[in-house]
Design a protein around this motif. Sequence first.
Motif, mmCIF file in Angstrom:
data_model
loop_
_atom_site.group_PDB
_atom_site.id
_atom_site.type_symbol
_atom_site.label_atom_id
_atom_site.label_comp_id
_atom_site.label_asym_id
_atom_site.label_seq_id
_atom_site.Cartn_x
_atom_site.Cartn_y
_atom_site.Cartn_z
ATOM 1 N N GLY A 109 0.813 -1.215 0.000
ATOM 2 C CA GLY A 109 0.000 0.000 0.000
ATOM 3 C C GLY A 109 0.847 1.265 0.000
ATOM 4 O O GLY A 109 2.016 1.252 -0.353
ATOM 5 N N ILE A 132 -1.330 0.594 -9.584
ATOM 6 C CA ILE A 132 -1.097 -0.403 -8.518
ATOM 7 C C ILE A 132 -0.379 -1.583 -9.163
ATOM 8 O O ILE A 132 -0.866 -2.168 -10.136
ATOM 9 C CB ILE A 132 -2.421 -0.841 -7.850
ATOM 10 C CG1 ILE A 132 -3.040 0.346 -7.096
ATOM 11 C CG2 ILE A 132 -2.177 -2.003 -6.891
ATOM 12 C CD1 ILE A 132 -4.333 0.041 -6.362
ATOM 13 N N THR A 142 -5.929 -5.074 -3.427
ATOM 14 C CA THR A 142 -6.087 -4.013 -4.438
ATOM 15 C C THR A 142 -7.121 -2.967 -4.048
ATOM 16 O O THR A 142 -6.865 -1.769 -4.117
ATOM 17 C CB THR A 142 -6.459 -4.656 -5.796
ATOM 18 O OG1 THR A 142 -5.590 -5.761 -6.012
ATOM 19 C CG2 THR A 142 -6.295 -3.681 -6.924
ATOM 20 N N VAL A 145 -6.008 -0.776 -1.134
ATOM 21 C CA VAL A 145 -4.922 0.131 -1.525
ATOM 22 C C VAL A 145 -5.479 1.292 -2.341
ATOM 23 O O VAL A 145 -5.052 2.435 -2.185
ATOM 24 C CB VAL A 145 -3.815 -0.633 -2.289
ATOM 25 C CG1 VAL A 145 -2.790 0.329 -2.865
ATOM 26 C CG2 VAL A 145 -3.123 -1.636 -1.360
ATOM 27 N N GLU A 148 -6.747 3.664 0.166
ATOM 28 C CA GLU A 148 -5.625 4.372 0.822
ATOM 29 C C GLU A 148 -5.104 5.491 -0.076
ATOM 30 O O GLU A 148 -4.825 6.596 0.372
ATOM 31 C CB GLU A 148 -4.475 3.398 1.103
ATOM 32 C CG GLU A 148 -4.650 2.594 2.360
ATOM 33 C CD GLU A 148 -3.459 1.664 2.601
ATOM 34 O OE1 GLU A 148 -2.356 1.949 2.115
ATOM 35 O OE2 GLU A 148 -3.647 0.645 3.293
#
Length: 603
Positions: A109, A132, A142, A145, A148
């Motif tokens: 992340g 990503i 996924t 993240v 985030e």
Amino acid sequence: MPDLKHIRNFCIVAHIDHGKSTLADRLMQGTGTVATREMRAQMLDDMDIERERGITIKARAVRMVHMHGGQEYEINLIDTPGHVDFHYEVSRSLACCEGAVLLVDAFQGVEAQTVANAFAAMDADLTIVPVINKIDLTHARTDEVKLEMHQTLATDPDEVVLCSAKSGLGIDALLEAIIERIPPPTGDPDAPLQAMVFDSHYDEFRGAITYVRVMNGTVRKGQKIRFLRAGDNHDVLELGQFIPQRRPCEALTAGQVGYLICNIKSLGDVHVGDTVSIPGEHGGKPLTGYKEPKRMVFCGLYPSDGQNFDELRDALSKLAINDPSFEFEPETSDALGFGFRCGFLGLLHMEIIQQRLEQEADIDVVQTAPNVTYEVVLRSGETLSIHKPQDVPEAGDIEEFRQPIVKVSIILPSEFIGPIMQLCIDRRGKFVRTEYLSPTRAMLVYELPLAEVIYDMHDKLKSATRGYGTMDYELIGFFPAELVRLDILVGSKRVDALSIICDRRDADRRGRAVVKKLRKEIDRHMFEIAIQAAIGNRVIARETISAMRKNVTAKCYGGDITRKRKLWAKQREGKKRMKSIGNVDIPQKAFMAVLETGADGDK
């Protein structure tokens, strides 16, 4: 000549180990820049140390060609380092691009350097393409993240490109996103020449090779050019682009990235951040260069056998040319002889320069304890920059002693917040704020003295968070503190190479730790040796190495005690005389033992 509309310049920014170099490999393979049989992992990391450590140290450029909508596009990628010490290399690369691919690991992340590099790219007004990577990991998170990234960096979750640099999944989608989202460079191919020098390296056969990004105008083979800052005129013998090896071409036009070879014998004539233009009054104006990098960590480097002083100087000169963020100046030490005081951006930078010296120049060096730059305001009102403890003036002349303070951002799983807060408090940290990136991850922001951060903060952070914590820091400025110079005296003589600057409250503990260590390392002599730690004239710790003694009364068996007393008194006199004229021999390993602990003893 490619049309400006069909050029894209971008760099990849990310935290360490999130897969920048591997993604660069896949992009080169996906665009057919490198044939599969020539391909090897981390193609652009061509220094031995980069390959050994698996990190990128120097930024590298490569040109790729990609077909999109029946049109050929020229894509220039500049690969950048991820480590906080090499942020300077990243800032130089950002100035040459219009866009940045922000890479985030699907499992780890958003990390500390991700945030720092993303903000640096935003400050440079670059278009950001969020990506990503490693989505094929079995434990990839996924969706979390994406959330985030949205919370920390305000990226739109729908715009995130998913890929796997290892398997090549999603690489075509990423190339499409780069072409569609990143704007073409602005510039006029017919305007007076302006090209930014963003790097250089030295080739034994061709001399200095200058890496440039052409902002305006066109540069052609055989023409005369002028380096505006250096004020030198040169003929362009060869120019070309990196594909990823050097490939000559006839001209470079606005928006393109490439190299120039001008028969420049010394790299000292090429300044990173300089502007290349044409001689005469029709030349372009200088571009705004880069801010000078601030060296924050200093240490002394000495040749280990005292012989190769000139070799060490030549090797350091070569390194300083290739790495403008490193500087050095000669200094002498009573204990270690002739050497150099060197300035670095951080501890990893220092370690790598030392490793490059040993590998590339085959020179063994002894390094003194690293210390940071301090400021001292004298009673006369003058402000001094202190790069080594020996330069600290007498306590009576000092009005104010200032230390560098950094803002440290630590990203960690939220269950470890307690131990890390304690770690920062122990190091005199000042709490700024806590932010939650997701229910399980948080960002702590503290203000800490740089000296407390550089020694072993990273190791302590990793062990306290089981390897999941990451940190990034930036300098805020210099602030007053209770600092003292701690001197080490061996046999009443001050050993300059062992002096350190530390907080007054730490001085007792650190002084005791150093004298204990030295007592174990220094061999016994024929006379008694006192090892002391002192602040000014006040001794705060002492250890004594007792003298080797011959049993002078062995031949006296029985008889009167006065005979023995006479022999002992004679021996005492001899030891006293020896002590006044004898020199203490401090072995090299004693220095190394103290310096290895960063003079930190039991910290």
